[in-house]
Design a protein around this motif. Structure first.
Motif, mmCIF file in Angstrom:
data_model
loop_
_atom_site.group_PDB
_atom_site.id
_atom_site.type_symbol
_atom_site.label_atom_id
_atom_site.label_comp_id
_atom_site.label_asym_id
_atom_site.label_seq_id
_atom_site.Cartn_x
_atom_site.Cartn_y
_atom_site.Cartn_z
ATOM 1 N N ILE A 58 27.136 -11.566 -13.087
ATOM 2 C CA ILE A 58 27.741 -10.267 -12.614
ATOM 3 C C ILE A 58 26.779 -9.370 -11.668
ATOM 4 O O ILE A 58 25.669 -9.446 -11.953
ATOM 5 C CB ILE A 58 28.010 -9.298 -13.910
ATOM 6 N N GLY A 59 27.566 -8.677 -10.793
ATOM 7 C CA GLY A 59 26.868 -7.738 -9.937
ATOM 8 C C GLY A 59 26.459 -8.480 -8.782
ATOM 9 O O GLY A 59 25.830 -7.838 -7.792
ATOM 10 N N HIS A 60 26.648 -9.725 -8.262
ATOM 11 C CA HIS A 60 26.157 -10.361 -7.255
ATOM 12 C C HIS A 60 27.113 -10.141 -5.809
ATOM 13 O O HIS A 60 27.059 -10.455 -4.956
ATOM 14 C CB HIS A 60 25.862 -11.787 -7.091
ATOM 15 N N ASP A 61 28.204 -9.540 -6.046
ATOM 16 C CA ASP A 61 29.288 -9.467 -5.295
ATOM 17 C C ASP A 61 29.771 -7.979 -4.928
ATOM 18 O O ASP A 61 30.937 -7.633 -4.943
ATOM 19 C CB ASP A 61 30.451 -10.231 -5.372
ATOM 20 N N LEU A 62 29.059 -6.951 -4.927
ATOM 21 C CA LEU A 62 29.168 -5.590 -4.591
ATOM 22 C C LEU A 62 29.004 -5.258 -3.455
ATOM 23 O O LEU A 62 28.584 -5.517 -2.327
ATOM 24 C CB LEU A 62 27.892 -4.746 -5.481
ATOM 25 N N TYR A 63 30.166 -4.046 -2.834
ATOM 26 C CA TYR A 63 30.151 -3.920 -1.721
ATOM 27 C C TYR A 63 30.462 -2.297 -1.527
ATOM 28 O O TYR A 63 30.667 -1.444 -2.599
ATOM 29 C CB TYR A 63 31.477 -4.438 -0.912
ATOM 30 N N VAL A 64 30.104 -1.601 -0.299
ATOM 31 C CA VAL A 64 30.272 -0.131 -0.081
ATOM 32 C C VAL A 64 30.685 -0.227 1.363
ATOM 33 O O VAL A 64 30.786 -1.038 1.851
ATOM 34 C CB VAL A 64 28.887 0.590 -0.398
ATOM 35 N N SER A 65 31.429 0.979 1.582
ATOM 36 C CA SER A 65 31.925 1.266 2.869
ATOM 37 C C SER A 65 30.840 1.488 3.942
ATOM 38 O O SER A 65 30.056 2.165 3.379
ATOM 39 C CB SER A 65 32.987 2.513 2.703
ATOM 40 N N ASP A 66 31.246 0.910 4.948
ATOM 41 C CA ASP A 66 30.054 1.084 6.297
ATOM 42 C C ASP A 66 30.267 2.736 6.694
ATOM 43 O O ASP A 66 31.432 3.145 6.793
ATOM 44 C CB ASP A 66 30.684 0.094 7.123
ATOM 45 N N GLU A 67 29.279 3.383 6.718
ATOM 46 C CA GLU A 67 29.196 4.704 7.121
ATOM 47 C C GLU A 67 29.596 4.780 8.517
ATOM 48 O O GLU A 67 30.320 5.952 8.741
ATOM 49 C CB GLU A 67 27.699 5.212 6.996
ATOM 50 N N GLN A 68 29.668 3.833 9.446
ATOM 51 C CA GLN A 68 29.965 4.096 10.698
ATOM 52 C C GLN A 68 31.426 3.684 11.029
ATOM 53 O O GLN A 68 32.254 4.259 11.306
ATOM 54 C CB GLN A 68 29.200 2.989 11.553
ATOM 55 N N ASN A 69 32.029 2.874 9.972
ATOM 56 C CA ASN A 69 33.318 2.384 9.776
ATOM 57 C C ASN A 69 33.816 2.203 8.509
ATOM 58 O O ASN A 69 33.658 1.175 7.912
ATOM 59 C CB ASN A 69 33.552 1.153 10.643
ATOM 60 N N PRO A 70 34.166 3.165 7.845
ATOM 61 C CA PRO A 70 34.684 3.293 6.453
ATOM 62 C C PRO A 70 35.697 2.516 6.096
ATOM 63 O O PRO A 70 35.699 1.877 4.853
ATOM 64 C CB PRO A 70 35.429 4.654 6.291
ATOM 65 N N VAL A 72 35.360 -0.824 6.881
ATOM 66 C CA VAL A 72 34.774 -2.174 6.931
ATOM 67 C C VAL A 72 33.912 -2.216 5.480
ATOM 68 O O VAL A 72 33.097 -1.109 5.387
ATOM 69 C CB VAL A 72 33.666 -2.468 7.986
ATOM 70 N N MET A 73 33.971 -3.069 4.722
ATOM 71 C CA MET A 73 33.157 -3.108 3.375
ATOM 72 C C MET A 73 31.931 -4.029 3.938
ATOM 73 O O MET A 73 31.973 -5.132 4.333
ATOM 74 C CB MET A 73 33.831 -3.682 2.395
ATOM 75 N N GLN A 74 30.626 -3.644 3.498
ATOM 76 C CA GLN A 74 29.338 -4.402 3.803
ATOM 77 C C GLN A 74 28.914 -4.581 2.290
ATOM 78 O O GLN A 74 28.924 -3.783 1.432
ATOM 79 C CB GLN A 74 28.464 -3.687 4.480
ATOM 80 N N PRO A 75 28.252 -5.689 2.180
ATOM 81 C CA PRO A 75 27.299 -5.953 0.873
ATOM 82 C C PRO A 75 26.454 -4.895 0.494
ATOM 83 O O PRO A 75 25.700 -4.389 1.260
ATOM 84 C CB PRO A 75 26.858 -7.295 1.252
ATOM 85 N N SER A 76 26.312 -4.602 -0.640
ATOM 86 C CA SER A 76 25.369 -3.736 -1.292
ATOM 87 C C SER A 76 25.141 -4.250 -2.684
ATOM 88 O O SER A 76 25.422 -3.739 -3.842
ATOM 89 C CB SER A 76 26.126 -2.254 -1.452
ATOM 90 N N PRO A 77 24.303 -5.193 -2.760
ATOM 91 C CA PRO A 77 24.035 -5.791 -3.979
ATOM 92 C C PRO A 77 22.865 -4.963 -4.908
ATOM 93 O O PRO A 77 22.460 -3.988 -4.264
ATOM 94 C CB PRO A 77 23.234 -7.309 -3.830
ATOM 95 N N LEU A 78 22.691 -5.473 -6.265
ATOM 96 C CA LEU A 78 21.962 -4.592 -6.861
ATOM 97 C C LEU A 78 20.320 -4.782 -6.333
ATOM 98 O O LEU A 78 20.284 -5.665 -5.857
ATOM 99 C CB LEU A 78 21.834 -5.047 -8.480
#
Length: 719
Positions: A58-70, A72-78
């Protein structure tokens, strides 16, 4: 059914029968680690069926919105996560320290949301706790505070270092763990806080320090306390109690504290009530193998010879069973509510890849209502989920019935466990309790002995002895009276016979055998008059080498018989482990070392005893081993632990008696004063220690020379 269909059916059935073992084997092969347990004698039991099987990561596939382009989702792992918590809905919270956030997962492990207060960002949060009403407590280490958020993540309250006159000035408030009990009291563990956990009332006011550990204290420390001044001793920094590293709380409100460190070898896990008293009985239970937690195997020690377990966290289920993770060996160990080991597992993880089931750096563990384990790895930055296997579920169910006192109901389940693993100690203990409950005390004693539980064995034997006495008391009492009366008659007849023989004028010459027998009979005079008896050995020739060898042989037999036939209640050892040849070797080495060293010291230190006198006197001083040790070993088989003070009193009295005989032997044979005798004995003990060191060095050098000669021989032969 036609003949053709019948053949097809038989063929299909045969294929299924062949496939099932293969499938089972494949399922076992998916477990990347070995599972172990220990028997009641502390021996490692290999090949235990897996209690838990890895389920998912669990937790290897986390994403957040790109600050430059909301969009687009970019990886954000633990990143460097420090804590995992499972709430009463089985939802998962992770303190993602490196990303300064709390990650909230659904109970199936899928991502739900990120939690962080908008107006007051988190800074390196180390702990998260969720109450029954959904409020979220976070130990915000970087900001030196504990915050409280509502279920939506809105900041409600924050606590800094308590403002109290009872708060030490040197305490640095770096909170690393926070838990809350059902009353609303808050418990905070701080980094390096050796005062204990900080307890706050529901309003956030300082209440007290809770669950502080004791400072380590050894024999060397006692010497330092006696010799050092108060200021010198106060500067001993290692006398500071170890700090609490982690905490958890169970459904009944008991708080479990975790303490680790190189010098922490006991009470790494403590189960505390609201007063801070440790309720775990493992450290005082005679049936326990040791009083420490965190298991390891010989392979672990081969990789890290001087390492000790360093427990990172603990998780507790609804029945009080707790699981601990060890950062040194990366092992997971499970114990029941009394602190007795159920099983442990672990394995070496490959570098560079994440392997399901293998943990590289465990920092936190928790358990949901389905008894599934969640272990957080802050090196791989993932959370691994483990599910109970069929074997583990069977053990948990049987153990739950036993812990609830339903011994007879648990019997069938423990029997199934024992069929799967004949050496599983908790199953033997569970069956023993069931047999005891049914009144089958003989079978209970057998199971308790196999389980290595001397307390249960003694209680079962007490019931067996009571039943025997109730059935045979008349015969026993009559036999005892006959024995007493018969001994009186024999004594009178013997005294008359001796008087007639003494009145006879004819005296036959003694043979050599009679002379040897006379030397052995001198033992009884020596025991009554030790100083005169040892003096007679020196100046009247009352002893001989033959008599000494006979006594030494009897002393060796007494030691061997005490090892073999002392009751299990007082001698927790397997008969198969008793090596009479090794006992003989150790006994011979002890006697020769004492005789040689004592003779040499006395020759230097104005002693008058000859080698012959020292050897014969040493043998005579060991006589209590024969006249007390053998009967005591036999009598122990009719005693229980209720009579343990009597048994140990007699045994210790025998050892003290032997010590006095050795003292009087040295004093009489060498014509010493009391002070000179003490000096001689101390020098003899020192000489034996030096001889042992020299022998150890000689053996080591001999082995090195042997290896050198063998390598030289190979070199010559190859050329």
């Amino acid at each position: 059914m036609t003949m053709w269909n019948l053949k097809r059916f038989k063929l299909l059935l045969a294929v299924l029968m062949l496939t099932v073992p293969v499938l089972t084997h494949t399922a076992d092969a998916d477990v990347m680690y070995n599972t172990f347990t220990r028997d009641g004698f502390g021996r490692l039991v290999w090949g235990t069926q897996p209690a838990y099987a890895p389920a998912k990561i669990i937790g290897h596939d986390l994403y957040v919105s790109d600050e430059q382009n909301p969009e687009v989702m970019q990886p954000s792992p633990l990143r460097n996560p420090q804590d995992v918590y499972i709430d009463n809905k089985d939802e998962i919270y992770v303190a993602d320290s490196g990303n300064n956030r709390i990650v909230h997962f659904h109970k199936n492990g899928s991502f739900k949301r990120y939690i962080t207060p908008e107006d007051s960002p988190l800074n390196n949060p180390h702990s998260v706790f969720v109450t029954e009403d959904g409020n979220i407590y976070v130990a915000d280490t970087g900001n030196k505070r504990v915050i409280v958020m509502d279920p939506d993540g809105k900041l409600l309250q924050e606590f800094g270092k308590p403002d109290s006159e009872f708060m030490p000035k040197d305490l640095v408030f770096d909170p690393i763990k926070v838990i809350v009990d059902k009353r609303g009291y808050i418990y905070i563990a701080t980094l390096g806080g050796y005062y204990g956990a900080i307890q706050l009332d529901p309003e956030g006011n300082f209440s007290k320090f809770y669950g502080a550990n004791k400072a380590p204290f050894s024999a060397i420390d006692a010497v330092k306390r006696a010799l050092y001044t108060r200021d010198m001793y106060a500067n001993e920094l290692n006398k500071v109690p170890p700090a609490i590293n982690n905490m958890t709380i169970d459904d009944n409100g008991f708080i479990y504290t975790v303490t680790s460190g190189k010098d922490v070898t006991s009470e790494q896990i403590k189960k505390l009530n609201f007063e801070g008293q440790n309720l775990l009985a493992k450290s005082s239970d005679l049936s326990s193998v040791n009083n420490s937690y965190g298991e390891f195997t010989p392979q672990n020690l081969r990789r890290q010879p001087e390492a000790v377990p360093s427990i990172a966290d603990a998780a507790v289920d609804s029945e009080g069973n707790f699981t601990v993770i060890d950062k040194t060996f990366n092992n997971v160990s499970q114990y029941d509510a009394n602190g007795e080991l159920l099983f442990f597992w672990g394995g070496q993880s490959a570098n560079g890849i994440t392997q399901l089931g293998l943990i590289k750096s465990p920092v936190s563990i928790d358990m949901n209502s389905q008894q599934e384990l969640f272990i957080l790895d802050n090196q791989e930055n993932v959370l691994q989920q483990f599910r109970l296997s069929e074997f583990g579920a069977l053990v948990y169910h049987a153990n739950g019935l036993t812990m609830a006192g339903k011994y007879e109901e648990s019997e069938q389940y423990w029997s199934e466990v024992l069929k799967l693993n004949a050496f599983y100690t908790p199953a033997l203990s569970g069956l023993a309790k069931a047999a005891y409950k049914k009144g089958d005390y003989n079978q209970a004693a057998v199971y308790y002995r196999q389980a290595g539980n001397e307390i249960g064995y003694s209680e079962s034997f007490w019931q067996i002895r009571l039943q025997w006495m109730q059935k045979n008391f008349a015969v026993f009492a009559t036999g005892l009276l006959v024995l007493i009366f018969g001994s009186m008659v024999v004594r009178r007849l013997w005294s008359r016979l001796l008087s007639k023989r003494s009145g006879s004028k004819a005296v036959s010459p003694r043979s050599r055998a009679e002379a040897w027998l006379q030397h052995v009979r001198h033992v009884f005079y020596l025991l009554k008059h030790p100083i005169d008896g040892f003096t007679a050995l020196r100046f009247e020739g009352k002893g001989s080498y033959i008599g000494a060898f006979i006594i030494l042989l009897g002393a060796y037999a007494a030691i061997s018989l005490s090892k073999l036939y002392t009751s299990f209640s007082f001698n927790k050892i397997l008969i198969q482990q008793v090596n009479i040849y090794m006992i003989f070797l150790q006994f011979v080495i002890f006697v020769l070392a004492w005789v040689i060293c004592n003779y040499l010291i006395s020759a230097i230190y104005r002693g008058e005893g000859r080698f012959r006198d020292v050897f014969i006197g040493c043998a005579y001083a060991l006589v209590p081993l024969i006249i007390v040790g053998i009967p005591l070993a036999l009598i122990s088989n009719v005693l229980t632990l209720s009579e343990a003070p009597l048994y140990y009193y007699i045994r210790n009295a025998m050892l003290v008696w032997i010590g006095f005989l050795f003292f009087w032997k040295v004093q009489s044979l060498h014509n010493y004063s009391v002070g000179e005798t003490l000096v001689n004995i101390l020098l003899t003990i020192f000489a034996i220690a030096v001889m042992a060191v020299l022998a150890f060095i000689l053996v080591g050098l001999t082995n090195e020379i042997r290896v050198f000669l063998y390598e030289l021989y190979q070199e010559v032969m190859l050329r």
